[in-house]
Design an enzyme around this catalytic site. Structure first.
Site, PDB file in Angstrom:
ATOM      1  N   ARG A  82       3.235  -8.288   6.420  1.00 51.10           N
ATOM      2  CA  ARG A  82       3.038  -8.807   5.020  1.00 51.10           C
ATOM      3  C   ARG A  82       3.663 -10.023   4.664  1.00 51.10           C
ATOM      4  O   ARG A  82       4.975  -9.894   4.710  1.00 51.10           O
ATOM      5  CB  ARG A  82       3.197  -7.462   4.250  1.00 51.10           C
ATOM      6  CG  ARG A  82       3.405  -7.759   2.667  1.00 51.10           C
ATOM      7  CD  ARG A  82       3.737  -6.448   1.803  1.00 51.10           C
ATOM      8  NE  ARG A  82       3.729  -6.836   0.454  1.00 51.10           N
ATOM      9  CZ  ARG A  82       4.621  -6.930  -0.360  1.00 51.10           C
ATOM     10  NH1 ARG A  82       5.999  -6.188  -0.153  1.00 51.10           N
ATOM     11  NH2 ARG A  82       4.304  -7.286  -1.537  1.00 51.10           N
ATOM     12  N   HIS A 128       4.343 -13.091  -5.308  1.00 49.31           N
ATOM     13  CA  HIS A 128       5.778 -12.346  -5.079  1.00 49.31           C
ATOM     14  C   HIS A 128       6.782 -13.170  -6.046  1.00 49.31           C
ATOM     15  O   HIS A 128       7.747 -13.657  -5.463  1.00 49.31           O
ATOM     16  CB  HIS A 128       6.033 -12.106  -3.820  1.00 49.31           C
ATOM     17  CG  HIS A 128       7.145 -11.276  -3.450  1.00 49.31           C
ATOM     18  ND1 HIS A 128       6.863 -10.250  -2.326  1.00 49.31           N
ATOM     19  CD2 HIS A 128       8.556 -11.009  -3.695  1.00 49.31           C
ATOM     20  CE1 HIS A 128       8.118  -9.386  -2.297  1.00 49.31           C
ATOM     21  NE2 HIS A 128       8.904  -9.792  -3.091  1.00 49.31           N
ATOM     22  N   GLU A 174       5.807  -5.823  -7.337  1.00 47.47           N
ATOM     23  CA  GLU A 174       6.821  -5.135  -8.220  1.00 47.47           C
ATOM     24  C   GLU A 174       6.579  -5.671  -9.766  1.00 47.47           C
ATOM     25  O   GLU A 174       7.638  -6.641 -10.055  1.00 47.47           O
ATOM     26  CB  GLU A 174       8.228  -5.421  -7.659  1.00 47.47           C
ATOM     27  CG  GLU A 174       8.411  -4.573  -6.277  1.00 47.47           C
ATOM     28  CD  GLU A 174       9.734  -4.495  -5.730  1.00 47.47           C
ATOM     29  OE1 GLU A 174      10.614  -5.190  -6.346  1.00 47.47           O
ATOM     30  OE2 GLU A 174       9.935  -4.065  -4.905  1.00 47.47           O
ATOM     31  N   ASN A 314       6.488   0.179  -2.734  1.00 49.13           N
ATOM     32  CA  ASN A 314       7.909  -0.235  -2.465  1.00 49.13           C
ATOM     33  C   ASN A 314       9.000   0.639  -2.690  1.00 49.13           C
ATOM     34  O   ASN A 314       9.217   1.499  -3.771  1.00 49.13           O
ATOM     35  CB  ASN A 314       8.229  -1.474  -3.089  1.00 49.13           C
ATOM     36  CG  ASN A 314       7.559  -2.698  -2.364  1.00 49.13           C
ATOM     37  OD1 ASN A 314       6.709  -2.640  -1.728  1.00 49.13           O
ATOM     38  ND2 ASN A 314       7.839  -3.930  -3.048  1.00 49.13           N
ATOM     39  N   TYR A 316      13.213   2.278  -1.721  1.00 48.15           N
ATOM     40  CA  TYR A 316      14.318   1.900  -1.010  1.00 48.15           C
ATOM     41  C   TYR A 316      15.499   2.989  -1.127  1.00 48.15           C
ATOM     42  O   TYR A 316      16.091   3.165  -0.172  1.00 48.15           O
ATOM     43  CB  TYR A 316      15.104   0.803  -1.653  1.00 48.15           C
ATOM     44  CG  TYR A 316      14.509  -0.638  -1.211  1.00 48.15           C
ATOM     45  CD1 TYR A 316      14.821  -1.337  -0.143  1.00 48.15           C
ATOM     46  CD2 TYR A 316      13.276  -1.243  -1.947  1.00 48.15           C
ATOM     47  CE1 TYR A 316      14.153  -2.703   0.405  1.00 48.15           C
ATOM     48  CE2 TYR A 316      12.712  -2.307  -1.679  1.00 48.15           C
ATOM     49  CZ  TYR A 316      13.040  -3.030  -0.511  1.00 48.15           C
ATOM     50  OH  TYR A 316      12.363  -4.205  -0.067  1.00 48.15           O
ATOM     51  N   GLU A 385       7.109  -2.141   1.418  1.00 46.40           N
ATOM     52  CA  GLU A 385       8.601  -2.347   1.729  1.00 46.40           C
ATOM     53  C   GLU A 385       9.442  -1.127   1.594  1.00 46.40           C
ATOM     54  O   GLU A 385       9.217  -0.320   1.003  1.00 46.40           O
ATOM     55  CB  GLU A 385       9.094  -3.251   0.634  1.00 46.40           C
ATOM     56  CG  GLU A 385       8.805  -4.604   0.394  1.00 46.40           C
ATOM     57  CD  GLU A 385       9.342  -5.317  -0.679  1.00 46.40           C
ATOM     58  OE1 GLU A 385      10.333  -5.181  -1.277  1.00 46.40           O
ATOM     59  OE2 GLU A 385       8.718  -6.382  -1.134  1.00 46.40           O
TER      60      GLU A 385
END
Ligand code: PNW
Length: 484
Positions: A82, A128, A174, A314, A316, A385
């Site tokens: 990506r 992005h 995002e 995404n 984390y 991500e």
């Protein structure tokens, strides 16, 4: 007695896994072949905005090292990659009446061809965060709905036309970060905020909501174009990527903290997810923000509703959430909650990393995937991500950086959690891109924070050295793929 049975874990045989990057974070070549600045090039020049005073001017120099990056991908065994397109490389001034830069466009055409030749599936992000600076100067960028939507639609069409071999498209990465970090906190370009110590311009109580709204319309417009003009021939798919961390109540015995957790998820994820799946904003946001939250016209709502072929996730970490009492601050963007790293008893949600906001908590990945799957009717999910920084990594000698056991453990536990969400909870997850293929420009944190599975030696010609994690991911995926 109930026996403890280990949860089932597995991923489909055709599961797509690989690594992710973004143009401004890796490409460098800031003025190469006619590229013009994005809002990030400009933002980096303002003293104090980037921790180490750096910029993406050179970064990993990937613009000039396409072959090296593909070699690197091959070494890891990745099936997919990506990456994002730098809009101002392709259309230097950005607008629909501005010229297309053939050299910039050709770079991406060749890169896609080379990836495919190497057997790697390209997944392309159109946006992005690197808006052409000229569009910000010309009409305020995202804040001007009609102009921004028309210019993004034109740019998207240029890319769809140029890259018919790309079958996986992401419109925006995002949008929460563009809106909140760019227009409320002021930590990201273009740095708007109500905090006058940080910026002379911005209104945190209104601008992020306008920006978010206009990005949603631009996303849906590009999807409509793709579906009508390109999908019939090219057969690809398109969606938006949303960031979202898991939440646990600060005090599990406090019902208000548990409700606050839902509200936090709605403010961060459903702000964009609900319009895309339901054509409207969450009630909690309408209630708290009132007239400051833009309203969808009937036409806009119909355009945005159903505009995802897949959900780009995404993810984390996780946080503890504590409700706040009393009315929300007009500049609040989180749902009138405190976002904390420790719970009421002082327990940390996870180990510390180099990123102040990131503490790994793998069980939250499975829980959030299930939560999203339930809310949105079991959409096809690509994890676009997932990854971690490592506390103090930048200060270690190279030999130690390459032995990144902390990152390996992060990937082991997170991939396991995802494989449980698929095999045990029935989530339809089809792909996973680790962040990131290599150390890169970590936005306001500059180069001090490293997220790569590859060490980049910025002092010595951007040389790339795979860390342990670069080679471990294949082993991790081999355990699960084809087991469901
Ligand atoms: C993502 N936060 O952003 C981005 O998509 C990447 O470009 C970035 O490098 C990566 O995460 C690691 O940070 C985020 O402050 C940036 O909460 C900041 C936050 C969250 C996500």
């Amino acid at each position: 007695m109930v026996k403890d049975v280990a949860p089932k874990a597995g991923l489909p045989a055709d599961f797509l896994w690989g690594f992710a990057t973004a143009a401004y974070q890796i490409e460098g070549g800031a003025t190469a072949d006619g590229r013009r600045p994005s809002i990030w090039d400009t933002f980096c020049k303002i003293p104090g905005k980037i921790a180490d005073g750096s910029s993406g001017d050179v970064a990993c120099d990937s613009y000039h090292r396409m072959a090296q990056d593909i070699d690197l991908l091959n070494k890891t065994g990745a099936k997919a990659y990506r990456f994002s397109i730098s809009w101002s490389r392709v259309i230097p001034l950005g607008g629909r009446k501005d010229t297309v830069n053939k050299a910039g466009l050709q770079h991406y055409v060749k890169f896609v061809d080379d990836l495919l030749e190497a057997g790697i599936v390209p997944m392309v992000t159109l946006f992005h965060w690197d808006l052409p600076d000229e569009l910000y100067k010309r009409y305020g960028g995202f804040m001007n709905k009609d102009e921004f939507v028309a210019d993004f639609a034109n740019y998207a069409r240029v890319m769809f036309e140029a890259l018919p071999k790309v079958k996986h498209w992401i419109t925006f990465n995002e949008p929460f970060c563009s809106a909140v970090l760019g227009y409320s906190v002021g930590q990201f370009a273009p740095g708007h905020t109500s905090n006058r110590n940080k910026s002379p311009i911005g209104d945190s109580s209104t601008e992020p909501w306008i920006v978010g709204h206009n990005i949603l319309i631009a996303h849906a417009t590009a999807v409509k174009i793709y579906r009508e003009e390109f999908k019939p021939n090219n057969g690809g798919e398109i969606g938006i990527t949303l960031n979202g961390d898991w939440v646990e109540p600060w005090d599990p015995n406090d019902g208000q903290d548990r409700i606050a957790c839902e509200r936090k998820l709605e403010f961060s994820i459903c702000w964009f997810g609900d319009p895309v799946y339901f054509g409207k904003y969450p009630d909690s946001m309408v209630k708290q923000l009132g007239d400051r939250l833009p309203k969808f016209t009937e036409e806009e709502s119909a355009l945005v509703k159903g505009s995802n072929d897949f959900y780009g996730m995404n993810h984390y970490c996780a946080n503890y959430i504590r409700h706040r009492n009393g009315p929300a601050d007009p500049n609040d963007f989180a749902g009138n909650v405190d976002i904390l790293l420790e719970d009421k008893s002082g327990k940390s949600i996870g180990p510390i990393t180099q990123s102040p906001w990131l503490r790994p908590h793998a069980p939250g990945f499975r829980k959030l995937m299930k939560w999203l799957s339930d809310r949105y009717g079991r959409p096809k999910i690509y994890v676009t991500e997932n990854g971690t920084s490592v506390k103090g990594e930048n200060d270690l000698p190279k030999e130690e950086i390459l032995e990144d056991e902390f990152r390996v453990e992060y990937f082991r536990t997170y991939v396991q959690a995802m494989a449980e969400a698929v095999a045990e909870d029935g989530c339809d997850c089809r792909g996973y891109m680790a962040w990131s293929l290599m150390d890169n420009f970590e936005w306001a944190e500059g180069y001090e924070t490293r997220f790569g599975v590859t060490y980049v030696d910025y002092e010595n010609g951007q040389h790339r050295y795979p860390k342990k994690s670069a080679l471990e991911l294949k082993n991790i995926f081999d355990q699960y793929i084809g087991k469901v």
